[in-house]
Design an enzyme around this catalytic site. Structure first.
Site, PDB file in Angstrom:
ATOM      1  N   ASP A   1     -10.463  -3.712  -5.104  1.00 50.14           N
ATOM      2  CA  ASP A   1     -10.020  -2.738  -4.108  1.00 50.14           C
ATOM      3  C   ASP A   1     -11.041  -1.602  -4.009  1.00 50.14           C
ATOM      4  O   ASP A   1     -11.306  -0.911  -4.985  1.00 50.14           O
ATOM      5  CB  ASP A   1      -8.654  -2.178  -4.533  1.00 50.14           C
ATOM      6  CG  ASP A   1      -7.929  -1.474  -3.405  1.00 50.14           C
ATOM      7  OD1 ASP A   1      -8.614  -0.952  -2.505  1.00 50.14           O
ATOM      8  OD2 ASP A   1      -6.690  -1.447  -3.423  1.00 50.14           O
TER       9      ASP A   1
ATOM     10  N   HIS B   1      -8.457  -4.763  -1.059  1.00 50.43           N
ATOM     11  CA  HIS B   1      -7.168  -4.154  -0.742  1.00 50.43           C
ATOM     12  C   HIS B   1      -6.346  -5.018   0.221  1.00 50.43           C
ATOM     13  O   HIS B   1      -6.816  -5.351   1.303  1.00 50.43           O
ATOM     14  CB  HIS B   1      -7.407  -2.769  -0.130  1.00 50.43           C
ATOM     15  CG  HIS B   1      -6.152  -1.965   0.011  1.00 50.43           C
ATOM     16  ND1 HIS B   1      -5.348  -1.640  -1.066  1.00 50.43           N
ATOM     17  CD2 HIS B   1      -5.555  -1.424   1.092  1.00 50.43           C
ATOM     18  CE1 HIS B   1      -4.335  -0.927  -0.643  1.00 50.43           C
ATOM     19  NE2 HIS B   1      -4.419  -0.781   0.659  1.00 50.43           N
TER      20      HIS B   1
ATOM     21  N   SER C   1       0.829  -1.190   0.000  1.00 45.04           N
ATOM     22  CA  SER C   1       0.000   0.000   0.000  1.00 45.04           C
ATOM     23  C   SER C   1       0.877   1.258   0.000  1.00 45.04           C
ATOM     24  O   SER C   1       1.776   1.343  -0.828  1.00 45.04           O
ATOM     25  CB  SER C   1      -0.962  -0.082   1.186  1.00 45.04           C
ATOM     26  OG  SER C   1      -2.059   0.773   1.009  1.00 45.04           O
TER      27      SER C   1
END
Ligand code: NAG
Ligand code: NAG
Length: 316
Positions: free
Chosen positions: A227, A282, A107
């Site tokens: 996501d 995610h 991320s």
């Protein structure tokens, strides 16, 4: 190349005993994401998995504070420029990394590792893999904070209320990669991190950034298909989404790439840029997927091509 240097060292030192240098995989450096910590169970298991796939891998998990809670807090609060500078000095003092290493960023850790490459890269990164990163910023902030997670909630409300004030840009980490294509002027004027690292400001483009990124052997970007945390998810590929029309502009069609502001085109022309996608939300990563990626990219067998420097020879 590395192995030649070391072998000649053995020869010139006239070692009587036959020294057989042992081949070891390149070290691995991990930068965790928002709300995570360098010593979390998840990060440790990723490191362990990398060592199972390539035994002998030296693993370093980046921290901004050795105290675990403070390290987590630094994912929400701090100045990204300063954080990257801290990481530059941290990595430069680890002897195991001195010949270079592979790196994976989860991320926001992905675009920050890219920042490391572009700004410092000493020691150099060979292969960089980013997972659901926000290379082209976020146009909305949807982190799901637990009601009791005061740090997350404070960061989130600061971001949503007054993201372009110097106060927020100097303190709230995700604000420093906020980028709404419908409001580019404010972004170019106020962004404390992303507009700089993406070399988007005319007249202020830093060639070192492009040269350093282009020096990677491989840059792999993974996007999570489902996501909903990263808005838009296409940011993981440097792509841009028009949220009104739903139209997606891939990086190849963007000026950033066509004019090669940061070295992506050079990598692309050399076929060293890879865009991957995986089903899942995610950071929904299975051990199977990670194992496959580690086998393919961290061990040197890259799409069947030989990457000479995937191992460093060390004397044991
Ligand atoms: C460009 O970036 C490099 C690496 O961070 C830095 O040393 C240099 O001062 C920058 N140049 C300019 C003109 O800002
Ligand atoms: C998105 O598409 C609309 C409709 O075509 C257009 O008016 C707008 O300028 C586009 N936004 C960006 C950032 O290009």
């Amino acid at each position: 190349m590395i192995s030649l240097a070391i072998v000649s060292l053995f020869v010139s030192a006239g070692v009587g005993v036959v020294a057989t240098p042992t081949r070891r995989p390149l070290p691995l450096v991990i930068w965790h994401g928002l709300g995570d910590r360098y010593d979390s169970a998840g990060i440790k298991s990723v490191g362990n998995l990398a060592q199972e796939v390539h035994p002998g891998t030296f693993v370093h998990s980046i921290y901004l504070d050795e105290d675990s809670d403070a390290d987590r807090s630094a994912t929400f609060f701090g100045q990204v420029d300063e954080q990257i500078a801290t990481v530059c000095s941290q990595l430069s003092t680890i002897p195991e990394l001195s010949s270079g290493f592979n790196a994976i960023g989860f991320s926001q850790g992905g675009q920050f590792l890219r920042g490391y490459v572009q700004r410092c890269n000493s020691p150099p990164v060979k292969t960089l893999i980013t997972f659901g990163s926000q290379h082209n910023g976020i146009a909305d902030f949807l982190a799901e904070c637990k009601p009791t997670d005061f740090i997350c909630r404070t960061a989130s409300s600061a971001l949503l209320s007054s993201k372009w004030t110097p106060w927020v840009q100097n303190r709230v980490v995700p604000a420093q990669y906020f980028r709404d294509p419908e409001d580019l002027d404010a972004y170019l004027e106020h962004s404390a991190f992303l507009a700089d690292i993406n070399n988007e400001r005319p007249g202020k483009r830093n060639k070192t950034y492009a040269d350093n990124l282009a020096s990677l052997e491989r840059f792999v970007m993974l996007m999570f298909e489902d996501d909903t945390t990263v808005v838009p998810k296409e940011s993981a590929w440097f792509a841009e989404l028009n949220r009104t029309t739903g139209e997606r502009t891939l990086v190849e069609d963007r000026e950033l790439y066509k004019q090669d502001w940061i070295g992506l085109k050079e990598l692309g022309d050399r076929k060293q840029l890879e865009f991957l996608t995986t089903p899942g939300r995610h950071m929904e990563l299975s051990d199977e997927l990670l194992t496959d990626l580690f086998k393919k990219y961290l061990g040197g067998k890259v799409s069947g091509e030989k990457v000479e420097s995937w191992v460093q020879d060390v004397e044991l």
